[in-house]
Scaffold this motif. Sequence first.
Motif, mmCIF file in Angstrom:
data_model
loop_
_atom_site.group_PDB
_atom_site.id
_atom_site.type_symbol
_atom_site.label_atom_id
_atom_site.label_comp_id
_atom_site.label_asym_id
_atom_site.label_seq_id
_atom_site.Cartn_x
_atom_site.Cartn_y
_atom_site.Cartn_z
ATOM 1 N N ALA A 80 38.180 37.664 78.240
ATOM 2 C CA ALA A 80 37.397 36.753 79.067
ATOM 3 C C ALA A 80 37.900 35.314 78.953
ATOM 4 C CB ALA A 80 35.922 36.823 78.665
ATOM 5 N N ALA A 81 38.708 35.033 77.936
ATOM 6 C CA ALA A 81 39.131 33.652 77.684
ATOM 7 C C ALA A 81 40.303 33.277 78.591
ATOM 8 C CB ALA A 81 39.516 33.503 76.210
ATOM 9 N N GLY A 82 40.068 32.260 79.421
ATOM 10 C CA GLY A 82 41.081 31.859 80.397
ATOM 11 C C GLY A 82 42.400 31.470 79.763
ATOM 12 N N ALA A 83 42.345 30.880 78.577
ATOM 13 C CA ALA A 83 43.583 30.387 77.970
ATOM 14 C C ALA A 83 44.327 31.470 77.198
ATOM 15 C CB ALA A 83 43.263 29.215 77.040
ATOM 16 N N VAL A 84 43.715 32.620 77.005
ATOM 17 C CA VAL A 84 44.371 33.632 76.182
ATOM 18 C C VAL A 84 44.867 34.821 77.012
ATOM 19 C CG1 VAL A 84 44.135 35.134 74.171
ATOM 20 C CG2 VAL A 84 42.990 32.933 74.208
ATOM 21 N N LEU A 85 43.952 35.608 77.545
ATOM 22 C CA LEU A 85 44.394 36.797 78.285
ATOM 23 C C LEU A 85 43.997 36.760 79.757
ATOM 24 C CD1 LEU A 85 43.682 39.603 75.653
ATOM 25 C CD2 LEU A 85 45.870 38.560 76.262
ATOM 26 N N SER A 86 43.097 35.859 80.117
ATOM 27 C CA SER A 86 42.652 35.833 81.509
ATOM 28 C C SER A 86 43.410 34.757 82.277
ATOM 29 C CB SER A 86 41.134 35.585 81.554
ATOM 30 O OG SER A 86 40.675 35.675 82.892
ATOM 31 N N ASN A 87 44.721 34.846 82.292
ATOM 32 C CA ASN A 87 45.538 33.884 83.050
ATOM 33 C C ASN A 87 46.832 34.549 83.491
ATOM 34 O OD1 ASN A 87 47.443 33.864 80.968
ATOM 35 N ND2 ASN A 87 46.360 32.234 79.879
ATOM 36 N N ALA A 88 47.547 33.839 84.367
ATOM 37 C CA ALA A 88 48.738 34.434 84.976
ATOM 38 C C ALA A 88 49.830 34.706 83.937
ATOM 39 C CB ALA A 88 49.270 33.516 86.076
ATOM 40 N N ALA A 89 49.957 33.832 82.951
ATOM 41 C CA ALA A 89 51.061 33.973 81.988
ATOM 42 C C ALA A 89 50.973 35.289 81.217
ATOM 43 C CB ALA A 89 51.066 32.790 81.016
ATOM 44 N N GLN A 90 49.755 35.750 80.984
ATOM 45 C CA GLN A 90 49.581 36.967 80.192
ATOM 46 C C GLN A 90 49.221 38.183 81.075
ATOM 47 O OE1 GLN A 90 50.771 34.648 77.801
ATOM 48 N NE2 GLN A 90 48.657 33.918 77.867
ATOM 49 N N ALA A 91 49.417 38.032 82.391
ATOM 50 C CA ALA A 91 49.021 39.116 83.295
ATOM 51 C C ALA A 91 49.716 40.431 82.919
ATOM 52 C CB ALA A 91 49.330 38.741 84.733
ATOM 53 N N ALA A 92 50.967 40.336 82.463
ATOM 54 C CA ALA A 92 51.731 41.558 82.178
ATOM 55 C C ALA A 92 51.176 42.319 80.984
ATOM 56 C CB ALA A 92 53.201 41.212 81.940
ATOM 57 N N VAL A 93 50.582 41.599 80.034
ATOM 58 C CA VAL A 93 50.096 42.286 78.830
ATOM 59 C C VAL A 93 48.595 42.556 78.878
ATOM 60 C CG1 VAL A 93 51.939 41.390 77.372
ATOM 61 C CG2 VAL A 93 49.775 40.142 77.521
ATOM 62 N N ARG A 94 47.917 42.032 79.886
ATOM 63 C CA ARG A 94 46.465 42.237 79.962
ATOM 64 C C ARG A 94 46.080 43.730 79.919
ATOM 65 N NH1 ARG A 94 41.785 39.482 81.174
ATOM 66 N NH2 ARG A 94 40.217 40.851 82.108
ATOM 67 N N PRO A 95 46.795 44.591 80.656
ATOM 68 C CA PRO A 95 46.445 46.023 80.596
ATOM 69 C C PRO A 95 46.587 46.606 79.184
ATOM 70 C CG PRO A 95 47.884 45.594 82.451
ATOM 71 C CD PRO A 95 47.866 44.331 81.630
ATOM 72 N N ASP A 96 47.513 46.072 78.406
ATOM 73 C CA ASP A 96 47.679 46.568 77.029
ATOM 74 C C ASP A 96 46.391 46.333 76.238
ATOM 75 O OD1 ASP A 96 50.192 46.638 78.079
ATOM 76 O OD2 ASP A 96 51.171 45.504 76.484
ATOM 77 N N PHE A 97 45.820 45.136 76.436
ATOM 78 C CA PHE A 97 44.618 44.805 75.663
ATOM 79 C C PHE A 97 43.390 45.515 76.217
ATOM 80 C CE2 PHE A 97 47.573 41.527 74.373
ATOM 81 C CZ PHE A 97 47.386 41.558 72.999
ATOM 82 N N GLU A 98 43.404 45.776 77.514
ATOM 83 C CA GLU A 98 42.307 46.579 78.070
ATOM 84 C C GLU A 98 42.337 47.993 77.470
ATOM 85 O OE1 GLU A 98 41.844 44.293 82.366
ATOM 86 O OE2 GLU A 98 43.236 45.968 82.196
ATOM 87 N N ARG A 99 43.535 48.509 77.296
ATOM 88 C CA ARG A 99 43.669 49.843 76.690
ATOM 89 C C ARG A 99 43.214 49.825 75.231
ATOM 90 N NH1 ARG A 99 46.331 54.787 77.098
ATOM 91 N NH2 ARG A 99 46.779 54.258 79.268
ATOM 92 N N ILE A 100 43.674 48.824 74.498
ATOM 93 C CA ILE A 100 43.272 48.728 73.084
ATOM 94 C C ILE A 100 41.756 48.598 72.978
ATOM 95 C CG2 ILE A 100 43.405 47.311 70.993
ATOM 96 C CD1 ILE A 100 46.283 46.604 71.740
ATOM 97 N N LEU A 101 41.173 47.737 73.817
ATOM 98 C CA LEU A 101 39.722 47.555 73.791
ATOM 99 C C LEU A 101 38.998 48.885 74.028
ATOM 100 C CD1 LEU A 101 37.055 45.960 73.821
ATOM 101 C CD2 LEU A 101 37.489 45.425 76.232
ATOM 102 N N ALA A 102 39.447 49.611 75.051
ATOM 103 C CA ALA A 102 38.777 50.882 75.367
ATOM 104 C C ALA A 102 38.869 51.844 74.183
ATOM 105 C CB ALA A 102 39.404 51.508 76.615
ATOM 106 N N GLN A 103 40.032 51.869 73.509
ATOM 107 C CA GLN A 103 40.186 52.790 72.382
ATOM 108 C C GLN A 103 39.297 52.376 71.208
ATOM 109 O OE1 GLN A 103 44.538 52.900 72.122
ATOM 110 N NE2 GLN A 103 44.626 54.619 73.530
ATOM 111 N N GLN A 104 39.177 51.062 70.980
ATOM 112 C CA GLN A 104 38.275 50.601 69.902
ATOM 113 C C GLN A 104 36.831 50.957 70.240
ATOM 114 O OE1 GLN A 104 40.194 50.018 67.702
ATOM 115 N NE2 GLN A 104 41.507 48.218 67.810
ATOM 116 N N GLN A 105 36.468 50.761 71.512
ATOM 117 C CA GLN A 105 35.090 51.069 71.918
ATOM 118 C C GLN A 105 34.790 52.549 71.737
ATOM 119 O OE1 GLN A 105 35.376 49.370 75.861
ATOM 120 N NE2 GLN A 105 34.089 47.603 75.303
ATOM 121 N N ASN A 106 35.776 53.388 72.046
ATOM 122 C CA ASN A 106 35.556 54.827 71.874
ATOM 123 C C ASN A 106 35.459 55.215 70.396
ATOM 124 O OD1 ASN A 106 35.384 55.543 74.586
ATOM 125 N ND2 ASN A 106 37.608 55.607 74.801
ATOM 126 N N HIS A 107 36.232 54.554 69.556
ATOM 127 C CA HIS A 107 36.102 54.807 68.117
ATOM 128 C C HIS A 107 34.703 54.393 67.655
ATOM 129 C CE1 HIS A 107 40.765 54.443 67.395
ATOM 130 N NE2 HIS A 107 40.432 55.494 68.120
#
Lengths: 297, 238
Positions: A80-107
């Motif tokens: 949710a943080a604009g300066a960290v993952l919610s910006n254009a510079a990190q657009a390529a890695v955002r899906p990686d963190f969405e995947r990690i988040l989902a796996q942590q939530q499932n654990h």
Amino acid sequence: MNLFSLLDQLSAVDASSDAAPRRHLLRQLGQAGAKAAAAALPLALALPAQAAPTDASLDSTLLLLKLEELLAAFYTQALAAGAVLSNAAQAAVRPDFERILAQQQNHARFLRTSLTTGGLTPPATPTFDFSGRKNNAGNPELFPNVMTDYNAFLQLAQQLEDASADIYLGQMATFTGDRLLLDVVLRMQSVEARHASHIRTLRRNAQSGVVVKNWPSAADTPFNSAVLVPNPAGGSAAPVSIYSFETNEKQVVTGANVVPFASLLTGSIAVQAGAYASAFDEPLPTAQATALLNLFS
Amino acid sequence: MSDSYFSQPGALHRRTFLRVAGASAATASLVLAGCSTDTPTPTPVNPNLLTLGSADTGLLNYLYLLEQLKTAFYQKVVDAPPADLRTGEKAIFDDLRDHELVHRETLRYILGTDAFDAALSKPLAFDFSSLTLTTRAGVLAGAQQLEDLGVAAYTGALRLLKTITTVSLLAKVVSVEARHAALVRDLRTPGSFAGDDVVISTGALQSVSLAKTPVQVVAEAKAFFLPIVVSTDSLPTA
């Protein structure tokens, strides 16, 4: 219940064996319910000492649940943080963190379900504060800019994921009475190790000049803000890095029988300095794990 | 000690031999019983059959064999690295080779004289002809195959191991193997570190690591062992 046949079910149909984990939850129910009941007994009616339920795996489940909830909160805030993952510079890695988040939530969901199915009300999810201020602006900021600077975020992410893999290893022993639960915990652990390795790859790619291997290594560049935990020596001994446990080169087969690497790995099969230690991840003990989680809540 | 788990002439473990020979004899009897008019053809003992032992010893031999396979693979890569490796990647393969070597020797040490190759004069050779070891892409594809298989094999084997101290030690190995797998996957396809092909994506076990049985793993790896045929028949299944 026939544990072997349950294990067999798990191994036979890996992807969809809903029945087997539920059975372990029922077993947890027995232990958890017994603990709750014991706690509710008046002192005068206390059970004989040897009748006290073994609650080690319950404590471990609670610890791992808090860990997974911490990680889920960490990535939720960062996404949710604009300066960290919610910006254009990190657009390529955002899906990686969405995947990690989902796996942590499932654990977390698995662990939480194991408690509720066990008749326990899981504790409320804490409000995590990744600045290290413990939700009090008057406290010193231990981890500055984690939610405003991508590199600061990655440094903490790496430490949390490395610690996660090691905290799981530290809790394994309490699950040995229930091999089915141990199996699931082991398999969550190796997903944590994959996350840790990925964050390390991202750090290497994001910052030139940073030495960071995909496993804890003495060669790794030190952090700007290191996660410190109590010294195992206790007393007033200075806190230590979570990586201090990773330098262990003593691998125990059983009792005093230790793998003699120096005499095994010689000549054409000699390895680089540090390889004895980095070929193994090491458990983070419960006291250090608990202290780490308390840094952020 | 002149016998071993390996069934080449002169090197056959006595108990293994008896087990294999007994099975063949039993098969032959069944054939006899069922086909009264045909000339029975007894199943010959395959001289290249490798059996791994039973119980914990069998499982450890199975993991030891897989560590040998990975070590041999990385040794080939570091001995003749592909010309198109990128900056820093040779050092990564050096580290991977070292880790697998440490794991292999750890298992060999635990097994001692129970190691399937304890009496062999030279180590097992592996067949990597199914891989392309001369290009970065080929090497990474092979590394991903072996590392993902390794993690699935360990997680599938640890739940069958009875000796808890060994489980504790090997859990620390799996953790590093999972790091390897994520590393080589990301080198090959960025962001693939924990994909749905290696982490369960549905059901009650959603987001736990995929585990494979020894039977599944050996079936996937059998081309690397040729002409050796690895038998998992004696390994525990529960």
